[in-house]
Design a protein around this motif. Sequence first.
Motif, PDB file in Angstrom:
ATOM      1  N   VAL A  57       0.849  -1.184   0.000  1.00  0.00           N
ATOM      2  CA  VAL A  57       0.000   0.000   0.000  1.00  0.00           C
ATOM      3  C   VAL A  57       0.885   1.234   0.000  1.00  0.00           C
ATOM      4  CG1 VAL A  57      -1.761   1.277   1.286  1.00  0.00           C
ATOM      5  CG2 VAL A  57      -1.795  -1.223   1.293  1.00  0.00           C
ATOM      6  N   ASP A  58       0.536   2.197  -0.828  1.00  0.00           N
ATOM      7  CA  ASP A  58       1.208   3.491  -0.810  1.00  0.00           C
ATOM      8  C   ASP A  58       0.519   4.331   0.250  1.00  0.00           C
ATOM      9  OD1 ASP A  58       2.120   6.036  -1.120  1.00  0.00           O
ATOM     10  OD2 ASP A  58       1.693   6.183  -3.269  1.00  0.00           O
ATOM     11  N   MET A  59       1.240   4.506   1.384  1.00  0.00           N
ATOM     12  CA  MET A  59       0.647   5.238   2.489  1.00  0.00           C
ATOM     13  C   MET A  59       1.398   6.555   2.642  1.00  0.00           C
ATOM     14  SD  MET A  59       0.117   3.891   6.344  1.00  0.00           S
ATOM     15  CE  MET A  59       1.462   4.830   7.020  1.00  0.00           C
ATOM     16  N   GLU A  60       0.806   7.633   2.203  1.00  0.00           N
ATOM     17  CA  GLU A  60       1.407   8.961   2.296  1.00  0.00           C
ATOM     18  C   GLU A  60       2.846   8.949   1.769  1.00  0.00           C
ATOM     19  OE1 GLU A  60      -0.512  11.416   3.145  1.00  0.00           O
ATOM     20  OE2 GLU A  60      -2.164  10.335   4.101  1.00  0.00           O
ATOM     21  N   GLY A  61       3.071   8.293   0.630  1.00  0.00           N
ATOM     22  CA  GLY A  61       4.383   8.313  -0.015  1.00  0.00           C
ATOM     23  C   GLY A  61       5.297   7.184   0.374  1.00  0.00           C
ATOM     24  N   THR A  62       4.954   6.439   1.441  1.00  0.00           N
ATOM     25  CA  THR A  62       5.779   5.308   1.840  1.00  0.00           C
ATOM     26  C   THR A  62       5.025   4.033   1.481  1.00  0.00           C
ATOM     27  OG1 THR A  62       6.577   6.597   3.709  1.00  0.00           O
ATOM     28  CG2 THR A  62       6.978   4.219   3.784  1.00  0.00           C
ATOM     29  N   ILE A  63       5.775   3.075   0.927  1.00  0.00           N
ATOM     30  CA  ILE A  63       5.129   1.794   0.595  1.00  0.00           C
ATOM     31  C   ILE A  63       5.176   0.900   1.827  1.00  0.00           C
ATOM     32  CG2 ILE A  63       5.192  -0.247  -0.895  1.00  0.00           C
ATOM     33  CD1 ILE A  63       4.485   2.282  -2.433  1.00  0.00           C
ATOM     34  N   VAL A  64       4.010   0.489   2.310  1.00  0.00           N
ATOM     35  CA  VAL A  64       3.971  -0.433   3.448  1.00  0.00           C
ATOM     36  C   VAL A  64       3.347  -1.743   2.991  1.00  0.00           C
ATOM     37  CG1 VAL A  64       3.788   1.412   5.172  1.00  0.00           C
ATOM     38  CG2 VAL A  64       1.707   0.394   4.234  1.00  0.00           C
ATOM     39  N   SER A  65       3.675  -2.811   3.699  1.00  0.00           N
ATOM     40  CA  SER A  65       3.087  -4.101   3.334  1.00  0.00           C
ATOM     41  C   SER A  65       2.216  -4.627   4.473  1.00  0.00           C
ATOM     42  CB  SER A  65       4.185  -5.096   2.983  1.00  0.00           C
ATOM     43  OG  SER A  65       5.112  -5.186   4.031  1.00  0.00           O
ATOM     44  N   ILE A  66       1.168  -5.320   4.075  1.00  0.00           N
ATOM     45  CA  ILE A  66       0.173  -5.830   5.023  1.00  0.00           C
ATOM     46  C   ILE A  66      -0.084  -7.291   4.670  1.00  0.00           C
ATOM     47  CG2 ILE A  66      -2.283  -5.666   5.627  1.00  0.00           C
ATOM     48  CD1 ILE A  66      -1.655  -2.521   4.845  1.00  0.00           C
ATOM     49  N   PRO A  67      -0.088  -8.188   5.646  1.00  0.00           N
ATOM     50  CA  PRO A  67      -0.333  -9.602   5.347  1.00  0.00           C
ATOM     51  C   PRO A  67      -1.631  -9.771   4.561  1.00  0.00           C
ATOM     52  CG  PRO A  67       0.257  -9.308   7.650  1.00  0.00           C
ATOM     53  CD  PRO A  67       0.099  -7.947   7.075  1.00  0.00           C
ATOM     54  N   PHE A  77       8.941   5.338   9.398  1.00  0.00           N
ATOM     55  CA  PHE A  77       8.530   6.710   9.054  1.00  0.00           C
ATOM     56  C   PHE A  77       9.377   7.701   9.834  1.00  0.00           C
ATOM     57  CE2 PHE A  77       4.997   3.874   8.574  1.00  0.00           C
ATOM     58  CZ  PHE A  77       4.526   4.190   7.313  1.00  0.00           C
ATOM     59  N   THR A  78       9.742   8.774   9.172  1.00  0.00           N
ATOM     60  CA  THR A  78      10.510   9.829   9.834  1.00  0.00           C
ATOM     61  C   THR A  78       9.656  11.093   9.875  1.00  0.00           C
ATOM     62  OG1 THR A  78      11.459  10.440   7.715  1.00  0.00           O
ATOM     63  CG2 THR A  78      12.755   8.947   9.111  1.00  0.00           C
ATOM     64  N   GLY A  79      10.137  12.093  10.633  1.00  0.00           N
ATOM     65  CA  GLY A  79       9.496  13.410  10.622  1.00  0.00           C
ATOM     66  C   GLY A  79       8.307  13.537  11.552  1.00  0.00           C
ATOM     67  N   GLY A  80       8.187  12.641  12.551  1.00  0.00           N
ATOM     68  CA  GLY A  80       7.096  12.759  13.516  1.00  0.00           C
ATOM     69  C   GLY A  80       7.464  13.681  14.670  1.00  0.00           C
ATOM     70  N   THR A  81       6.427  14.208  15.333  1.00  0.00           N
ATOM     71  CA  THR A  81       6.649  15.038  16.511  1.00  0.00           C
ATOM     72  C   THR A  81       5.703  14.590  17.615  1.00  0.00           C
ATOM     73  OG1 THR A  81       6.906  16.863  14.954  1.00  0.00           O
ATOM     74  CG2 THR A  81       6.864  17.431  17.293  1.00  0.00           C
ATOM     75  N   ALA A 135       4.520  13.189   9.655  1.00  0.00           N
ATOM     76  CA  ALA A 135       5.024  14.151   8.676  1.00  0.00           C
ATOM     77  C   ALA A 135       3.898  14.671   7.791  1.00  0.00           C
ATOM     78  CB  ALA A 135       6.108  13.503   7.823  1.00  0.00           C
ATOM     79  N   TRP A 136       2.844  13.806   7.552  1.00  0.00           N
ATOM     80  CA  TRP A 136       1.726  14.255   6.701  1.00  0.00           C
ATOM     81  C   TRP A 136       0.593  14.887   7.529  1.00  0.00           C
ATOM     82  CZ3 TRP A 136       3.273   9.242   7.501  1.00  0.00           C
ATOM     83  CH2 TRP A 136       2.376   8.401   8.171  1.00  0.00           C
ATOM     84  N   GLY A 137       0.888  15.143   8.818  1.00  0.00           N
ATOM     85  CA  GLY A 137      -0.034  15.955   9.614  1.00  0.00           C
ATOM     86  C   GLY A 137      -1.149  15.205  10.333  1.00  0.00           C
TER      87      GLY A 137
END
Lengths: 382, 282
Positions: free
Chosen positions: A263-273, A309-313, A331-333
């Motif tokens: 899945v393309d999640m906010e620009g990052t590709i993640v995988s799900i079983p 994921f990077t850029g979290g606060t 990072a995507w708010g």
Amino acid sequence: MSQASEPRDLRLTQLEKIYANGFTAVHPLDLTIPQGSFFALLGPSGCGKTTTLRMVAGLEVPTAGSITIGGTEITYEKPYRRPVNTVFQSYALFPHLSIADNVAFGLKRRGIKDTAKTVADMLELVELTAQASKRPQQLSGGQQQRVALARALINQPEVLLLDEPLGALDLKLRRAMQLELKRIQTEVGLTFVHVTHDQEEAMTMADTIAVMNAGRIEQLGSPADLYDNPATTFVANFLGQSNLIAGNVVGEDTLAGAPVVTVDMEGTIVSIPKERAHVTSGKGWVGIRPEKVLVAPAGEPIDAPGNHFTGGTIIDTSFIGVSTQYVLRTAWGQEISAFEQNTGARGVLAPGTAVDFTWRPEFAFLLDASQDATAGVDLGEE
Amino acid sequence: MRTRRWLPYALFAPAALWLLLFFVVPFYSLLANSLFDPTGDNLTGYDVTFHFGNFTHVLSKYGPHIWRSFWWATISTALCLVLGYVLAYTIAFKAGRWKNIVLVLVVAPFFTSFLIRTAAWKLILADHGWLVQTLQSLHVISSDGRLLATPVAAIAGLTYNFLPFAILPLYTSIEKLDRGLLEAAGDLYASPAKTFLRVTLPLTMPGIVGATLLTFIPSVGDYINAQLLGGTTDRVVGQDIESLFTTTGDYASAGALSVILLVVILVMTMFYVRKAGTEELL
């Protein structure tokens, strides 16, 4: 297989209830509750769980469908002729009868003369021997609850129905009674059908849970199944908490030999079983439980391979004692929550800290994006 | 804040005074009457000679009337309980949004005087009235049979007049009944009849006791229904007391009869309440 050895399962077939005012409390419902199981109907108030229970008890007449126990139809049988007993939410103990007489009520109505021994044994099981000659109003809430249980159990019904039986008790007593009920169920081996809106209660006690919402069963499974692999956003939110993040299905792949959906999640590709992906194309909600989200100060390595994921606060930190609950902005708010055990390996992260976060791909799930991401939120505690 | 010790007494005083003036004094005078020397009259006055013979005298003379009063009151009370229970149960469980309207209808007859309503029954039960003629044509009563001036008419009148006093306490206790208990009884193998017998009836006992007392006690002493609707030969003790006081002027006998009535009612009430297991009501 002979008739006698056939399991006495409780089976609801296309069971439906429409009230006179046109309100559909229960949409046609199919359910098989195996003999001897501890089954929970879980859902918010008004979801149809109590109506379903009352139809099984014979206190509500179904609009359509059938109810059978071990093949014997009881759909329209009078309540007093069903091999079913109920523990009512309000207990409904008879105020004019002693505790012993309350417990003996069912046996006496079935023409059993000598009830003293059976009643004494039952009172011993629920630890109320000393209260036998008292009246219900002289007992505490917890004791009354056990009388209600004893009064139903003594009849050895094929199915025992429990209608939010612990709802009136305070938290501590409720936890104690949950274990007690589970112990008694294991001991007597009867089929228990337990109606509750308390997801923790359902998960503690039941072998199988049916999550109901708006008159329908959303999902059926073991507590672990439902928690780990919710099929709808309602179940994901109603049973515990979930972070739901929008994404687009890209394709399919294999990860460590297991099929996954990417899945393309906010620009990052993640995988799900694959078995946890409830959509395989288009938009979806990527779900992850807060305790599965791992957090570390930006740049530090995190002990998990996978979706990074990077850029979290960190924007909020709640120290609970055994754990710390963070709310972090991605990072995507989007705000997501992460629960961390206070193992002492690292100090508590203060709000404002820049963080990276990750989760193991095998813990994520993918839900249909057409469902409301907030369905079932804040319904668990009433 | 300083406790005002006198306040409870001050609040109690009006009721105490009321009871003293209108219960203790008249009761003393009634008791005194019953022990008058029967030879006295209005001119020479009466002496309290502790003439207990008054009691044996009235018992032998009016015994059958006393008996009839209690018998009729028992029948009409039983009828009031059955009719009242069915009606109160229906109002409480089936009337839905009509509940309040039906309750107002129950007390509506009180807007007309007791005497006028009883007199109206004379018309209903009259020999050439529609009711008698209908019953005659249906052969329920013989072709020359009548209703007016029979015990049936008097008992019907008593039942009619005191029915609202049965309905209201019955309604109150049935209305309070927890519907969940009836469901629980059904769930525990009790048929509707058994549920009524084992749960509904015992739990509405306070209403039944209240209804019994409120209908039985006034029925025993009532003489209007016997006077207007009953026959001249079937006298009740109320009529005797009335005529002894106002016509004959035999205060001694009237007083003795009243005391007997009072004591018997009191004893029956206490026995009944104890038997019904509702002592806490008294």
